[in-house]
Motif scaffolding. Sequence first.
Motif, short mmCIF file in Angstrom:
data_model
loop_
_atom_site.label_atom_id
_atom_site.label_comp_id
_atom_site.label_asym_id
_atom_site.label_seq_id
_atom_site.Cartn_x
_atom_site.Cartn_y
_atom_site.Cartn_z
N ASP A 144 20.88 -17.04 -0.86
CA ASP A 144 20.82 -18.51 -0.96
C ASP A 144 22.01 -19.15 -0.26
N ALA A 145 23.20 -18.56 -0.46
CA ALA A 145 24.41 -19.11 0.16
C ALA A 145 24.35 -18.99 1.68
N VAL A 146 23.85 -17.86 2.17
CA VAL A 146 23.71 -17.66 3.61
C VAL A 146 22.74 -18.67 4.20
N LEU A 159 20.86 -5.80 3.08
CA LEU A 159 20.25 -6.90 2.33
C LEU A 159 19.86 -8.04 3.27
N LEU A 160 20.76 -8.42 4.15
CA LEU A 160 20.48 -9.53 5.06
C LEU A 160 19.36 -9.19 6.03
N LEU A 186 17.45 -11.36 9.14
CA LEU A 186 18.64 -11.96 9.73
C LEU A 186 19.37 -10.98 10.64
N GLN A 187 19.86 -11.48 11.76
CA GLN A 187 20.72 -10.68 12.63
C GLN A 187 22.13 -10.65 12.04
N THR A 188 22.76 -9.50 12.13
CA THR A 188 24.10 -9.35 11.55
C THR A 188 25.06 -8.72 12.54
N ARG A 189 26.35 -8.99 12.31
CA ARG A 189 27.42 -8.31 13.05
C ARG A 189 28.46 -7.90 12.02
N GLN A 190 28.97 -6.67 12.17
CA GLN A 190 29.92 -6.13 11.20
C GLN A 190 31.32 -6.05 11.78
N PHE A 191 32.30 -6.35 10.93
CA PHE A 191 33.71 -6.22 11.31
C PHE A 191 34.48 -5.66 10.12
N PRO A 241 21.94 -10.34 -5.53
CA PRO A 241 21.59 -10.42 -4.11
C PRO A 241 21.03 -11.79 -3.71
N GLN A 242 20.21 -12.39 -4.59
CA GLN A 242 19.62 -13.68 -4.24
C GLN A 242 20.67 -14.77 -4.11
#
Length: 208
Positions: A115-117, A24-25, A30-35, A110-111
Amino acid sequence: MGNADPSVMVIDDDPEFRDSVVRLLETVGLQTRQFSSVPDFLSADPPEGPACLVLDVRMPERSGLELQRDLAAANRQVPIIFITAHADVPMTVQAMKGGAIEFLTKPFRPQDLLDAVEIGLARDRHRQENEKAFTELKTRFDMLSSREREVMLLVVAGRLNKLIAADIGIAEATVKVHRTHLMRKMKARSFPELCRMAEILKLTSQKP
């Protein structure tokens, strides 16, 4: 740091849900990193650019709320968006009192997450800009001589040159020279701008 791209760090022990959030991001660039856990996140290098956390509340080892407390204790100001399938009022209140941007309950729109991000990244970008400005001002102030600092504090306190001269026992002409030098070193174009700099540096309440 100011030129680094923003990133979103997703911490959730459910790999399928984590992947869905990342997809989604990434649809909005948007760049993402997963943990998969809090310890994994804490052992990773911190991001250089603006960042925010999308954080599950309940996970093995350490919970999202525990991470929020740990980050606050370490003065790591990272905007947090909590996600959970099992929300209750005390949990929500605790998260929001701790400064969370949002507390989303699965399933969520999802929106709402996007919006929060956006809010979280904007807040962290503003924080980094303020920290950079403070560091630059502090560097300029540290380059002043002890006498120039003394004169600056009296100037921003509203003292006239002749009164400053009497306060510290030097000639008024010498005060004017120090004032000219400190204005140049601080890169202040006016008296109000110098006062704003002193306020940012929290110097106005200090004595010379």
